[in-house]
Design an enzyme around this catalytic site. Sequence first.
Site, short mmCIF file in Angstrom:
data_model
loop_
_atom_site.label_atom_id
_atom_site.label_comp_id
_atom_site.label_asym_id
_atom_site.label_seq_id
_atom_site.Cartn_x
_atom_site.Cartn_y
_atom_site.Cartn_z
N LEU C 225 0.82 -1.21 0.00
CA LEU C 225 0.00 0.00 0.00
C LEU C 225 0.86 1.27 0.00
O LEU C 225 1.72 1.45 0.86
CB LEU C 225 -0.92 0.01 1.24
CG LEU C 225 -1.86 1.20 1.34
CD1 LEU C 225 -2.84 1.22 0.19
CD2 LEU C 225 -2.59 1.22 2.67
N ASP C 226 0.60 2.16 -0.94
CA ASP C 226 1.21 3.50 -0.96
C ASP C 226 2.74 3.47 -0.95
O ASP C 226 3.37 4.35 -0.35
CB ASP C 226 0.71 4.34 0.23
CG ASP C 226 -0.77 4.64 0.10
OD1 ASP C 226 -1.29 4.60 -1.02
OD2 ASP C 226 -1.41 4.92 1.14
#
Lengths: 281, 281, 281, 281
Positions: C225-226
């Site tokens: 994520l991210d």
Amino acid sequence: MMKTFILIFQCKDQKGIVAKVSELIFKCNGNIVALDQYSTHLKAGRLFMRIEFMAEEKDLIKDKLDRQIKSIARYFKAGFKLYDKGRMLRMGVLVSKPDHCLADILYLQKRGELPVEIPFVISNFLGHREMVEQYKIPFYFIPAAKKNRKEDEILRHALQSTDFLVLARYMLVLSPKFIKTYGKDIINIHHGLLPSFKGANPYQQALDAGVKEIGATAHFVTAKLDVGPIIAQAVEQVSHKDDLKSLLLKGMSLEKRALNDALHAYIEHRVIRFKDKTVIF
Amino acid sequence: MMKTFILIFQCKDQKGIVAKVSELIFKCNGNIVALDQYSTHLKAGRLFMRIEFMAEEKDLIKDKLDRQIKSIARYFKAGFKLYDKGRMLRMGVLVSKPDHCLADILYLQKRGELPVEIPFVISNFLGHREMVEQYKIPFYFIPAAKKNRKEDEILRHALQSTDFLVLARYMLVLSPKFIKTYGKDIINIHHGLLPSFKGANPYQQALDAGVKEIGATAHFVTAKLDVGPIIAQAVEQVSHKDDLKSLLLKGMSLEKRALNDALHAYIEHRVIRFKDKTVIF
Amino acid sequence: MMKTFILIFQCKDQKGIVAKVSELIFKCNGNIVALDQYSTHLKAGRLFMRIEFMAEEKDLIKDKLDRQIKSIARYFKAGFKLYDKGRMLRMGVLVSKPDHCLADILYLQKRGELPVEIPFVISNFLGHREMVEQYKIPFYFIPAAKKNRKEDEILRHALQSTDFLVLARYMLVLSPKFIKTYGKDIINIHHGLLPSFKGANPYQQALDAGVKEIGATAHFVTAKLDVGPIIAQAVEQVSHKDDLKSLLLKGMSLEKRALNDALHAYIEHRVIRFKDKTVIF
Amino acid sequence: MMKTFILIFQCKDQKGIVAKVSELIFKCNGNIVALDQYSTHLKAGRLFMRIEFMAEEKDLIKDKLDRQIKSIARYFKAGFKLYDKGRMLRMGVLVSKPDHCLADILYLQKRGELPVEIPFVISNFLGHREMVEQYKIPFYFIPAAKKNRKEDEILRHALQSTDFLVLARYMLVLSPKFIKTYGKDIINIHHGLLPSFKGANPYQQALDAGVKEIGATAHFVTAKLDVGPIIAQAVEQVSHKDDLKSLLLKGMSLEKRALNDALHAYIEHRVIRFKDKTVIF
């Protein structure tokens, strides 16, 4: 029920101004939410002040408050304006063919991110009708011949129904007579970093000058072209790789930023004009 | 032992240029570290190229390489320059009273962050002698009367011992004759965002114009004042609170940034001049 | 008729690459419009190259050219991609409730400022249907329950009809399985300056941290994520006066800027991914 | 003779504060030059105020004024500080090997652009002695072994002779005990954009993260490493071309900018700390 007011005050710098005004607010049972006061360091210093304060509705009768401030203002030979924060300003929009600023304004206004009323959009380009009417805002097509700008027609729409006008890439020059008759603020977005690149085709001018930074400028309109008091500017780096097309694209983003900054400052009553400059609180 | 060369090449856009040049480098057993080629999209397109390549010292005889490139350049009617990356440029410094750029240059050069030789600092302000000599760099005080700029004296120092000159806030205008006789590049830092605010007191001009962004510009000196090809610009936001003193302070930082960007690009041979513009790779 | 191709090439740094490739282009009667080559300075240096070249249509048979480059690539153990500049990429759009990026993309694409095809917009928010269909682009409402993200349905739309996906503020996390099955690039706009403020509510996180600069990040989506390779970032100053509402407003502008920069670089084939980073020519 | 004072005031938001304070100033025959008041919009709002005012010396007895303000402060349960603008703060400097911030501070202070007294520079790097003593400022070499930071020695210099400390790239972590005993403000410059890249080698961390923007952060030192209230940040774009060396060079400029912004704000008493954040007027 609480109400919030914003007072704008300007005059020659003198002692006791804050004391007098804040005492009045205190007597109204008001609470100062934000206060900005700034005096120029010049010999004949000038004071600018913005006060945002809130109070119970019953303690804040606008007319009465207005009278009381007027009496203070008279004493200090000051100019002032008192705004009810809850009352939205009415912003008339004038736009020519380039519509990126218009699209941005309509989008933000609808989402509540630009809290103004828009009584109309006027354009000399018929093609914007569809977009504007999708937002349920009246659209007036006022074509402009070289000899006949039909400014009277614009005035007829604007005089009563607007608090200020924004030229969101409006390519026609408003006459001094129009500006005088309208009598309220007109905000323009110029697609160049003023005072550089006045007039037509500023991105081509920037290209010819070989600059490494371009910009856009939101400013008040005065009788002189592209020289009114500057409210906001935005800049971005460019390089030799940029051609006119890419400058136009970067410029679209810059114009939206500068105009948005200016409009937000203006509708929050954070802009004070004085001569050919602005104080932005 | 590896050596690195940098080739700068410019001419009318034509086919086969990269092929010819890269073939030559390959034949020298060279490895291209970086290559930038850019052609203007104009009708009569112009090609700019910078190639950085390395090879064994024995395979890279500069004179021979020079001859070989000259023959390619002749074919394409191109201008070119070939630099030995290991050979530092010699930068003569001219400076008047404001010395923040001078102090920055001397500091960075000593720390190895600005890899140039500085054969001298020339100033019409005697007070800089101490700082300059602390860095063990020759200092020449050449006062300038209005009528007699003593440019011959400057030329005597600069002609042989420098590859280029930097005007690190040098407030005297060099004559067209000086510029022509010197014949090499001269880089100036102007404390305004050109083309705005040419000439004297640009920060005062910016203040009078009420701008919300100020800047500094590093550019090549030409016979015309403050209009030579721009190399680098730096900008920073200002507000109504800024007075001349704070603009000067912010400006000091901007000038150092723009000048440093320009000097680093220049000494890394990433700057190509063409007419009144620059290509910065 | 002229055609323009863009070649992306990456491999271990070796001698002769530019020579071989540019010779091939020359033999096709091609003219190199722009060439960027960059090698990392690391021990095991890696070479990245982008060449944009044009030629008569009859001299540039894509399949043949493809075969010829493949043979060069095999020799250098390189990866490459060859794009026909005239062929627009097909960009699928996924979006949740915040629609400022969506509105911007649709506007720019219609005006020809974002030259992509948009085969569909998929959203878990039904309310976007009207805006999307005004632009005559297919809209699919795919609601997402916590347990059932209906990723298969998205894949069914995306696999054949898109060249890449953009998550224009899509708040649902795509599963590693989805990312693997889709197999092409996915670009996300994160409303924080990564690696700061990953995950939910980055503006609240920024507020809590008391930062004086906020930002937005456009990056490739990976299974984590991210943290995928960053393509573009935009930043803006904030102050103690900013609350969550004003951060969100400033953020809207930042997100549009970062995403636009990333999309333009991507569709002009100026982005090269390598491990967890990007080279942006 | 005119004198200027600066009053910093903070407390729970209440009515009448500006009225009371401005009345007192008016009674002293004082003229308010600048007033900034800001209240957080939180439920339990907090008020921050900075007033700069001037008066005839005979009308402004600091001790008396102090007592009068104390009585107002007691009423509102407020904290306050009253500064004589004409009295320069005394800033102790701690620095390790990297000396670009030190050089900048010394240069600006000598030129009068950073109006502080510098009672000493302390370093664990002996090599700075020469530069510091050229500016006629006492230099103390306090080497630091891993086990013995000799913080007592630093305290002995700092406690009496300084109003605040600046860590101008001081690489040793000060102990909670030191921070508590010193009891005054300590400002640090961190070479990363906090909260990203805490701790050692932030530029290497930024390189590894592949960010497109780097920054520097000036903040107050607290017992926790690199998490004190942020005063100023500066950012700059980077690209894949940047390696550690060029990041360090760009960083030097960023650190000087962020630290200068913070120091100027601090010595002009425009910085108010509250919990883990700052208000910068």
